[in-house]
Design a protein around this motif. Structure first.
Motif, short mmCIF file in Angstrom:
data_model
loop_
_atom_site.label_atom_id
_atom_site.label_comp_id
_atom_site.label_asym_id
_atom_site.label_seq_id
_atom_site.Cartn_x
_atom_site.Cartn_y
_atom_site.Cartn_z
N LEU A 221 0.82 -1.20 0.00
CA LEU A 221 0.00 0.00 0.00
C LEU A 221 0.86 1.26 0.00
CD1 LEU A 221 -2.87 -0.99 2.44
CD2 LEU A 221 -3.03 -0.62 -0.01
N PHE A 222 1.97 1.23 0.75
CA PHE A 222 2.88 2.37 0.77
C PHE A 222 3.47 2.60 -0.62
CE2 PHE A 222 7.25 3.96 1.18
CZ PHE A 222 6.97 5.20 1.75
N ILE A 223 3.89 1.54 -1.27
CA ILE A 223 4.46 1.67 -2.62
C ILE A 223 3.41 2.19 -3.60
CG2 ILE A 223 5.38 0.33 -4.56
CD1 ILE A 223 6.84 -1.38 -2.46
N LEU A 224 2.17 1.73 -3.47
CA LEU A 224 1.11 2.22 -4.36
C LEU A 224 0.85 3.71 -4.15
CD1 LEU A 224 -1.49 -0.69 -4.35
CD2 LEU A 224 -0.09 0.12 -6.25
N PHE A 225 0.86 4.17 -2.89
CA PHE A 225 0.66 5.60 -2.63
C PHE A 225 1.82 6.42 -3.19
CE2 PHE A 225 -2.74 4.72 0.45
CZ PHE A 225 -3.60 5.73 0.09
N VAL A 226 3.04 5.92 -3.09
CA VAL A 226 4.19 6.64 -3.65
C VAL A 226 4.07 6.72 -5.17
CG1 VAL A 226 6.68 6.53 -4.01
CG2 VAL A 226 5.74 6.14 -1.74
N LEU A 227 3.75 5.61 -5.81
CA LEU A 227 3.59 5.61 -7.27
C LEU A 227 2.43 6.51 -7.70
CD1 LEU A 227 4.22 1.86 -8.11
CD2 LEU A 227 5.75 3.80 -8.53
N MET A 228 1.34 6.51 -6.93
CA MET A 228 0.21 7.36 -7.25
C MET A 228 0.59 8.84 -7.12
SD MET A 228 -3.75 6.90 -5.95
CE MET A 228 -3.17 6.01 -4.58
N SER A 229 1.40 9.17 -6.11
CA SER A 229 1.80 10.57 -5.97
C SER A 229 2.74 10.99 -7.10
CB SER A 229 2.47 10.79 -4.61
OG SER A 229 3.67 10.08 -4.52
N PHE A 230 3.62 10.08 -7.57
CA PHE A 230 4.45 10.40 -8.73
C PHE A 230 3.60 10.63 -9.97
CE2 PHE A 230 8.27 7.97 -6.87
CZ PHE A 230 8.76 9.13 -6.30
N ALA A 231 2.59 9.81 -10.18
CA ALA A 231 1.72 9.96 -11.34
C ALA A 231 0.94 11.27 -11.27
CB ALA A 231 0.77 8.77 -11.45
N VAL A 232 0.41 11.58 -10.09
CA VAL A 232 -0.34 12.82 -9.92
C VAL A 232 0.57 14.02 -10.13
CG1 VAL A 232 -1.52 14.24 -8.19
CG2 VAL A 232 -2.14 11.86 -8.47
N HIS A 233 1.78 13.98 -9.60
CA HIS A 233 2.73 15.08 -9.78
C HIS A 233 3.05 15.28 -11.26
CE1 HIS A 233 6.00 17.80 -8.99
NE2 HIS A 233 6.79 17.04 -9.75
N ASP A 234 3.23 14.20 -11.98
CA ASP A 234 3.54 14.29 -13.40
C ASP A 234 2.38 14.92 -14.18
OD1 ASP A 234 5.16 13.78 -15.72
OD2 ASP A 234 3.81 12.11 -16.18
N VAL A 235 1.17 14.48 -13.91
CA VAL A 235 0.00 15.02 -14.60
C VAL A 235 -0.19 16.50 -14.26
CG1 VAL A 235 -2.52 14.92 -14.71
CG2 VAL A 235 -1.19 12.83 -14.84
N LEU A 236 -0.03 16.86 -12.98
CA LEU A 236 -0.22 18.26 -12.60
C LEU A 236 0.85 19.16 -13.20
CD1 LEU A 236 -1.21 17.91 -8.83
CD2 LEU A 236 -2.69 18.30 -10.79
N SER A 237 2.07 18.69 -13.28
CA SER A 237 3.13 19.54 -13.82
C SER A 237 3.04 19.67 -15.35
CB SER A 237 4.50 19.01 -13.42
OG SER A 237 4.72 17.74 -13.97
N LYS A 238 2.60 18.65 -16.05
CA LYS A 238 2.47 18.73 -17.51
C LYS A 238 1.30 19.59 -17.94
CE LYS A 238 4.77 14.52 -18.89
NZ LYS A 238 4.66 13.21 -19.54
N ASN A 239 0.27 19.70 -17.11
CA ASN A 239 -0.93 20.46 -17.48
C ASN A 239 -0.98 21.86 -16.88
OD1 ASN A 239 -2.07 18.44 -19.10
ND2 ASN A 239 -2.83 17.37 -17.31
N ASN A 240 0.10 22.29 -16.24
CA ASN A 240 0.18 23.64 -15.67
C ASN A 240 -1.02 23.97 -14.77
OD1 ASN A 240 2.62 24.12 -16.97
ND2 ASN A 240 1.57 24.83 -18.81
N VAL A 241 -1.30 23.10 -13.82
CA VAL A 241 -2.41 23.28 -12.89
C VAL A 241 -2.06 24.40 -11.91
CG1 VAL A 241 -3.78 22.12 -11.11
CG2 VAL A 241 -3.09 20.89 -13.15
#
Length: 72
Positions: free
Chosen positions: A18-38
């Motif tokens: 679960l910890f690894i999934l939350f880390v991977l999810m935060s990386f994915a969210v960070h990538d999406v937010l930074s590419k879309n200039n949120v």
């Protein structure tokens, strides 16, 4: 030895996964937010929701550990 500690190993692997999934999810969210200039408020809300989900799992584990240690 494996049969004696099966529940402990299972619990450690579950929470580790679960910890690894939350880390991977935060990386994915960070990538999406930074590419879309949120904007900043959108980032704060998104990371806040992700953080509250992680805190909920942590609280569940602490409550479960407390109940099992008191014999409930």
């Amino acid at each position: 030895m494996l049969a004696e500690n099966f529940e402990l190993i299972e619990s450690i692997m579950l929470y580790g996964g679960l910890f690894i999934l939350f880390v991977l999810m935060s990386f994915a969210v960070h990538d999406v937010l930074s590419k879309n200039n949120v904007p900043l408020i959108g980032r704060v809300v998104t990371y806040g929701v992700l953080g509250l989900g992680a805190i909920g799992f942590l609280a569940k584990g602490i409550i479960e550990w407390f109940w099992l240690s008191t014999g409930v």
